[in-house]
Design an enzyme around this catalytic site. Structure first.
Site, PDB file in Angstrom:
ATOM      1  N   ARG A 107      32.628  40.286  43.218  1.00 54.98           N
ATOM      2  CA  ARG A 107      33.640  40.877  43.661  1.00 54.98           C
ATOM      3  C   ARG A 107      33.168  40.924  45.543  1.00 54.98           C
ATOM      4  NH1 ARG A 107      37.142  46.140  42.217  1.00 54.98           N
ATOM      5  NH2 ARG A 107      38.058  44.421  40.949  1.00 54.98           N
ATOM      6  N   HIS A 134      43.136  38.029  43.660  1.00 54.90           N
ATOM      7  CA  HIS A 134      42.521  38.544  42.294  1.00 54.90           C
ATOM      8  C   HIS A 134      43.066  38.074  40.998  1.00 54.90           C
ATOM      9  CE1 HIS A 134      40.506  41.733  39.719  1.00 54.90           C
ATOM     10  NE2 HIS A 134      41.189  42.715  40.288  1.00 54.90           N
ATOM     11  N   GLN A 137      43.138  39.060  37.502  1.00 53.53           N
ATOM     12  CA  GLN A 137      44.120  40.403  37.385  1.00 53.53           C
ATOM     13  C   GLN A 137      45.444  39.557  37.008  1.00 53.53           C
ATOM     14  OE1 GLN A 137      43.607  43.896  37.565  1.00 53.53           O
ATOM     15  NE2 GLN A 137      45.659  43.476  36.595  1.00 53.53           N
ATOM     16  N   ASP A 230      51.107  47.911  43.744  1.00 53.14           N
ATOM     17  CA  ASP A 230      49.679  48.068  43.791  1.00 53.14           C
ATOM     18  C   ASP A 230      49.494  48.894  44.941  1.00 53.14           C
ATOM     19  OD1 ASP A 230      46.722  47.655  44.108  1.00 53.14           O
ATOM     20  OD2 ASP A 230      46.890  45.868  44.680  1.00 53.14           O
ATOM     21  N   CYS A 270      48.124  47.052  38.968  1.00 56.27           N
ATOM     22  CA  CYS A 270      46.723  46.674  38.394  1.00 56.27           C
ATOM     23  C   CYS A 270      45.875  47.912  38.238  1.00 56.27           C
ATOM     24  CB  CYS A 270      46.279  45.773  39.516  1.00 56.27           C
ATOM     25  SG  CYS A 270      46.363  46.470  41.163  1.00 56.27           S
ATOM     26  N   ARG A 298      42.914  43.109  30.431  1.00 56.30           N
ATOM     27  CA  ARG A 298      41.819  42.422  31.214  1.00 56.30           C
ATOM     28  C   ARG A 298      40.784  42.041  30.377  1.00 56.30           C
ATOM     29  NH1 ARG A 298      41.263  43.900  36.587  1.00 56.30           N
ATOM     30  NH2 ARG A 298      39.542  42.403  36.411  1.00 56.30           N
TER      31      ARG A 298
HETATM   32  N1   CP Z   1      42.372  46.369  38.628  1.00 56.77           N
HETATM   33  C1   CP Z   1      41.165  46.307  39.077  1.00 56.77           C
HETATM   34  O1   CP Z   1      40.436  45.093  39.269  1.00 56.77           O
HETATM   35  O2   CP Z   1      40.573  47.653  38.888  1.00 56.77           O
HETATM   36  P1   CP Z   1      38.820  47.826  39.372  1.00 56.77           P
HETATM   37  O3   CP Z   1      38.965  47.704  40.984  1.00 56.77           O
HETATM   38  O4   CP Z   1      38.803  49.348  38.725  1.00 56.77           O
HETATM   39  O5   CP Z   1      37.953  46.720  38.992  1.00 56.77           O
HETATM   40  N1  NVA Z   2      44.568  45.271  46.385  1.00 58.29           N
HETATM   41  C1  NVA Z   2      43.557  46.273  45.549  1.00 58.29           C
HETATM   42  C2  NVA Z   2      43.447  45.872  44.295  1.00 58.29           C
HETATM   43  C3  NVA Z   2      42.255  46.972  43.557  1.00 58.29           C
HETATM   44  C4  NVA Z   2      42.246  46.289  42.233  1.00 58.29           C
HETATM   45  C5  NVA Z   2      42.468  46.504  46.493  1.00 58.29           C
HETATM   46  O1  NVA Z   2      42.115  45.301  46.928  1.00 58.29           O
HETATM   47  O2  NVA Z   2      41.818  47.537  46.597  1.00 58.29           O
END
Ligand code: CP
Ligand code: NVA
Length: 310
Positions: A107, A134, A137, A230, A270, A298
């Site tokens: 990530r 993502h 997701q 989101d 999400c 997930r």
């Molecule tokens: N939706 C998602 O990826 O959540 P986290 O940021 O908690 O991993």
């Molecule tokens: N768009 C959000 C998604 C989190 C899972 C972010 O990047 O913070």
């Protein structure tokens, strides 16, 4: 279908048929899980490294549990605690990690860092969220829609709010590939990049899906089967917080807006949600909401992905 050894950086790299295949394996694994088969040791003895530049709850826990249920091990690492934080190159890190582990999930902020990691890794690299995409997701969300609506083709999904963020861009590609009609409802400056839109437009030639941009949220949700939102301020955008909240506030998903969708519409997010901003409590906790099933899925989707790639 053989996906072994492939990276999973963004959905542009995967064909409709390959994505459908992953969803099919997901359904099988979920069914076996609910039949009581917790451990299916197809990755026995293999190790997945999880590297995080940003916080995570779902991605971290679901990948760790998924890997363990497949008989494997996990190592969870913070980017800054590795020598990466002191300047060791991504390329050298990738070369070394590939000697120890069988797969890497990362990530990151910059999507290019992930591309660099994948370039020098000899093991599959999976995107656990970058500033641009993502994909795990969105793939999992397609599984949830399929589960709840019984089909993907022809379903109308409306994404409201920051239509240019990582989740929206991935949902756009996933929908375009799999035949979901997607409407993005946002101010014009919060739209997917030109490159991402081009990939989606190419994909709809094959799937027959429809892509629409409708600025007015009420008009957008007319006839919607799925309402998706989101956060307005993604990780790393904290400096733009005030502007974003101001510019996106009319895209809040509340009961009034839900009333304009189909009667049997579902609400998806999400997560994590900023309750009271992009969604109100009565919607996320209301009868439309499938967010907890969505979060659970997930784990099932990622089990399929890990089993196939590693
Ligand atoms: N939706 C998602 O990826 O959540 P986290 O940021 O908690 O991993
Ligand atoms: N768009 C959000 C998604 C989190 C899972 C972010 O990047 O913070």
């Amino acid at each position: 279908m053989n996906l072994k050894g492939r990276d999973f950086l963004w959905l542009g790299d995967y064909s409709k048929e390959e994505l459908e295949f992953i969803l099919k394996v997901t359904a099988q694994l979920k069914e076996r899980y609910y039949a009581g088969e917790r451990i299916i040791p197809v990755l026995k003895g293999k190790t997945l490294a999880l590297i995080f530049q940003k916080p995570s709850t779902r991605t971290r826990v679901s990948f760790e549990v998924a890997m363990k249920q497949l008989g494997g091990f996990t190592i969870t690492l913070n980017w800054n605690e590795l020598q990466l934080g002191r300047g060791e190159t991504i390329a050298d890190t990738a070369r070394v990690m590939s000697r120890y582990v069988d797969g890497i999930m990362a990530r990151v902020y910059s999507h290019d860092d992930l591309v660099e990691l994948a370039k020098y890794s000899t093991v599959p690299v999976i995107n656990g969220l970058s500033d641009s995409f993502h994909p795990v997701q969105a793939l999992s969300d397609m599984f949830t829609i399929l589960e709840k609506k019984g089909k993907l083709k022809g379903v109308k999904l409306v994404f409201l709010g920051d239509g240019g963020n990582n989740v929206a861009q991935s949902l756009l590609i996933a929908s375009a590939k799999l035949g979901v009609n997607i409407t993005i409802s946002s101010p014009p400056k919060y739209r997917p990049s030109k490159e991402v839109l081009e990939v989606a437009e190419e994909a709809v030639k094959h799937s027959g899906a429809q892509i629409d941009f409708i600025e007015d949220p009420y008009e957008a949700v007319e006839g919607a089967d799925v309402i998706y939102t989101d956060v307005w301020v993604s990780m790393g955008q904290e400096k733009e917080k005030e502007t974003r909240i101001k510019e996106l506030s009319k895209y809040q998903v509340n009961i009034e807006l839900m009333k304009h969708a189909r009667k049997d519409a579902i609400f998806m997010h999400c997560l994590p949600a900023h309750r009271g901003q992009e969604v109100t409590d009565d919607v996320i906790d209301g009868p439309w909401s499938v967010v907890w099933d969505q979060a659970e899925n997930r784990m099932h989707t990622q089990k399929a992905l890990l089993a196939l790639l590693l």
